[in-house]
Enzyme design. Structure first.
Site, short mmCIF file in Angstrom:
data_model
loop_
_atom_site.label_atom_id
_atom_site.label_comp_id
_atom_site.label_asym_id
_atom_site.label_seq_id
_atom_site.Cartn_x
_atom_site.Cartn_y
_atom_site.Cartn_z
N HIS A 75 0.84 -1.20 0.00
CA HIS A 75 0.00 0.00 0.00
C HIS A 75 0.87 1.25 0.00
CE1 HIS A 75 -2.79 2.98 1.97
NE2 HIS A 75 -3.52 2.56 0.95
N ASP A 119 -6.18 1.72 -2.17
CA ASP A 119 -6.87 1.48 -0.90
C ASP A 119 -7.72 0.21 -0.93
OD1 ASP A 119 -5.70 3.80 -0.01
OD2 ASP A 119 -7.54 4.97 0.07
#
Length: 145
Positions: A75, A119
């Site tokens: 991420h 996300d």
């Protein structure tokens, strides 16, 4: 002006000065927390991911301690790549929905889509990865070299 009014005005000014020193929270992180809750069906509070391993939370270094920490590193890397494209991931708001108990991005193009994909992918990864309580709030100076 009455002395009482001056005191009220002074109190307001002082409180505004104090509020000015509080750093704003990135808007996107609130949205990201909702995607996480969608993906894990509310089984684990979002704050459990804010100080986990070497990469979940602010910053990151070293080798990820486990699969969940690798999700966080991926991420972080995704946000870095989005930044290279001129996006501001922590400030970018996007459109999404929780379908089939998984986050789905509605934004079609550009930074909104890029950040939403970062996300949503991370949220799904978090939901699949085992959570090891021993990796919460670790000594990063010792374990994340």
């Amino acid at each position: 002006m009455y002395p009482a009014h001056l005191l009220v005005l002074l109190a307001v000014c002082v409180s505004l000065l104090g509020a000015a020193s509080i750093p704003p929270q990135p808007l996107n992180l609130v949205q990201f927390s909702y995607l996480i809750q969608c993906a894990n069906h509310g089984s684990r509070a979002t704050w459990h991911y804010t100080d986990y391993g070497c990469y979940c939370g602010k910053g990151g270094s070293g080798t990820p301690v486990d699969e969940l920490d690798r999700c966080c590193k991926t991420h972080d890397d995704c946000y870095t790549e989005a930044g290279k494209k001129g996006c501001y991931p922590k400030l970018t708001l996007y459109s999404w929905k929780c379908t089939g108990k998984a986050p789905t991005c509605n934004s079609k193009t550009g930074c909104k889509r890029t950040v939403c994909d970062c996300d949503a992918t991370a949220a799904k990864c978090f939901a699949k990865a085992p959570y090891n309580n021993k990796n919460y709030n670790i000594d990063t100076k010792k374990r994340c070299q």
